[in-house]
Design an enzyme around this catalytic site. Structure first.
Site, PDB file in Angstrom:
ATOM      1  N   GLU A   3      -0.788  -8.836   4.718  1.00 35.57           N
ATOM      2  CA  GLU A   3      -0.689  -8.932   6.144  1.00 35.57           C
ATOM      3  C   GLU A   3      -1.831  -8.769   7.193  1.00 35.57           C
ATOM      4  OE1 GLU A   3      -0.397  -6.228   4.495  1.00 35.57           O
ATOM      5  OE2 GLU A   3      -0.676  -4.443   5.683  1.00 35.57           O
TER       6      GLU A   3
ATOM      7  N   CYS B  19       0.843  -1.330  -0.088  1.00 38.25           N
ATOM      8  CA  CYS B  19       0.020  -0.124  -0.049  1.00 38.25           C
ATOM      9  C   CYS B  19       0.942   1.276   0.122  1.00 38.25           C
ATOM     10  CB  CYS B  19      -1.073  -0.112   1.262  1.00 38.25           C
ATOM     11  SG  CYS B  19      -2.346   1.030   0.978  1.00 38.25           S
TER      12      CYS B  19
ATOM     13  N   HIS C 283      -3.369  -5.891   0.693  1.00 31.86           N
ATOM     14  CA  HIS C 283      -2.652  -6.208   2.197  1.00 31.86           C
ATOM     15  C   HIS C 283      -2.774  -7.518   2.504  1.00 31.86           C
ATOM     16  CE1 HIS C 283      -2.435  -1.863   3.560  1.00 31.86           C
ATOM     17  NE2 HIS C 283      -3.507  -1.904   2.972  1.00 31.86           N
TER      18      HIS C 283
END
Lengths: 78, 232
Positions: free
Chosen positions: B206, B87, B204
Site C-alpha cells: 500500500e 506488517c 507494504h
C-alpha cells in the site's frame, strides 16, 4: 495469591537479544554460553488453593500470555 | 467494493491503506475504530494496517488480536471474506490465529526500512490473480519483527500446501539467504490460509501505489483485488 509466570523462548528459537547480551558479556571477559532472555509476569490471583490458582494462570498463558509457536512458560505460586 | 480498515491505538499505516484503497483505487474505504463490534455492512475486504498497535506490548499484535472488532474480522474470514494484513497487521492475524506462525525480532536486532524484491509464489489468489507466478516486484519494508517462524513440521505443511505467497528474492528473482532482510524462515515474506482468503505479509504494497510517491510496485495486488471483485 501471588503468581509468577516466566515466559521463555522455546529451545531452537533464535534469540537475537540473548545473543547480543552474550556478546556483551564476552566483551567484559565473562565466560557464558546460551544466554536467553525471557519475560517475568507477576500478578495477584484471587483464591487460596494453589492448584486452583495455578490452573487459572495456566489458562491465562493459553489465552494470552504465551505464544506457543515461539514461547513456553513456567508458573510459580509464591 | 467496500473496504474496512480497523484502526488500533498505535496503528500508523491506516492512512496508507486508506490512501491506496480509497484515493488510488477509488474504493469505498472506511476506517473502523478497534472498539467497534461490527464491520460496516457489505464489507468485502478487511485491510488490517501496519503500525505499533498497543505499543507492541506483550508481543507484537497480541493485544490487538483481542480487540472487540477482531471478533467480527474472524467472522468475516470464517464466512470466506477477504482479509489482508500488512506488517503489524500480519502480526495481528498470526496472534489472532487466522494465520499460522509468528514474527520474531529481525535476526539483525535492528529495525529495517528498505526496498525489497518479492517473488510471487501463488498467482491464483484474489490478492495476486493479476500477477504472474514467478514474477518479481519491488515494495518497501519497515519493521523490527518480521522474522517469520514456524514449527519445523508446520513449516513443511505450509510449504506443501502452497501457503507461501511471497518470498524475498534478488531483483532477478533468485532465492537465497542473502536476499532475506530479516532472517525469515525459507525467505517467507507473505503467507495465506488454507482457504485462500486471509493473507499476511511484512512488506507494504500500500506504500507503493502512487507514482507521485516514487514507486508503484504494489499496484499488482490492488489490481488483483479489483479483478477479483469484478468477477464476484
Amino acid at each position: 495469591m501471588k503468581v509468577r509466570v516466566s515466559v521463555q523462548l522455546k529451545p531452537g528459537i533464535l534469540d537475537p537479544q540473548g545473543k547480543a547480551v552474550e556478546q556483551g558479556l564476552h566483551g567484559f571477559g565473562f565466560e557464558v554460553d546460551h544466554v536467553r532472555i525471557g519475560r517475568l509476569i507477576d500478578m495477584d490471583v484471587p483464591g487460596t488453593d494453589p492448584a486452583e490458582v495455578k490452573a487459572k494462570a495456566l489458562a491465562m498463558c493459553e489465552k494470552l500470555l504465551v505464544n506457543p509457536v515461539m514461547e513456553k512458560a513456567s508458573i510459580e505460586v509464591l | 467494493m467496500r473496504v474496512a480498515v480497523p484502526v488500533f491505538p498505535g496503528s500508523n499505516c491506516d492512512h496508507d491503506a486508506l490512501h491506496a484503497c480509497g484515493t488510488i483505487m477509488g474504493w469505498d474505504t472506511i476506517p473502523v475504530w478497534h472498539q467497534e463490534t461490527r464491520l460496516p455492512e457489505n464489507t468485502e475486504l478487511v485491510f488490517v494496517p501496519g503500525g505499533f498497535s498497543y505499543g507492541d506490548y506483550l508481543r507484537c499484535g497480541a493485544i490487538a488480536a483481542l480487540a472487540p472488532i477482531m471478533a467480527d474480522v474472524k467472522r468475516h474470514a470464517d464466512s470466506g471474506g477477504l482479509v489482508l494484513g500488512v506488517c503489524n497487521g500480519f502480526q495481528i492475524l498470526c496472534e489472532a490465529q487466522l494465520l499460522p506462525g509468528a514474527l520474531l525480532r529481525n535476526e539483525s536486532l535492528r529495525f529495517i526500512h528498505s526496498e525489497v524484491h518479492l517473488r510471487v509464489e501463488r498467482a491464483d489468489l484474489p490478492f495476486t490473480r493479476a500477477m504472474k507466478p514467478g514474477a518479481v516486484f519491488q515494495v518497501p519494508i519497515a519493521h523490527a519483527e518480521g522474522n517469520f517462524t514456524l514449527d519445523p513440521t508446520d513449516l513443511v505443511d505450509l510449504e506443501a500446501r502452497g501457503g507461501v505467497v511471497f518470498r524475498y528474492c534478488s531483483p532477478k528473482g533468485e532465492i537465497g539467504a542473502d536476499h532475506v532482510p530479516n532472517g525469515a524462515m525459507n525467505g517467507i515474506a507473505g503467507i495465506v490460509n488454507v482457504r485462500g482468503n486471509v493473507l499476511g505479509m511484512m512488506p507494504h504494497p500500500e506504500r507503493a501505489v502512487d507514482p507521485k510517491l516514487g514507486s508503484t510496485g504494489g499496484l499488482g495486488m490492488f489490481q488483483s483485488l479489483l479483478e477479483a471483485f469484478a468477477r464476484a
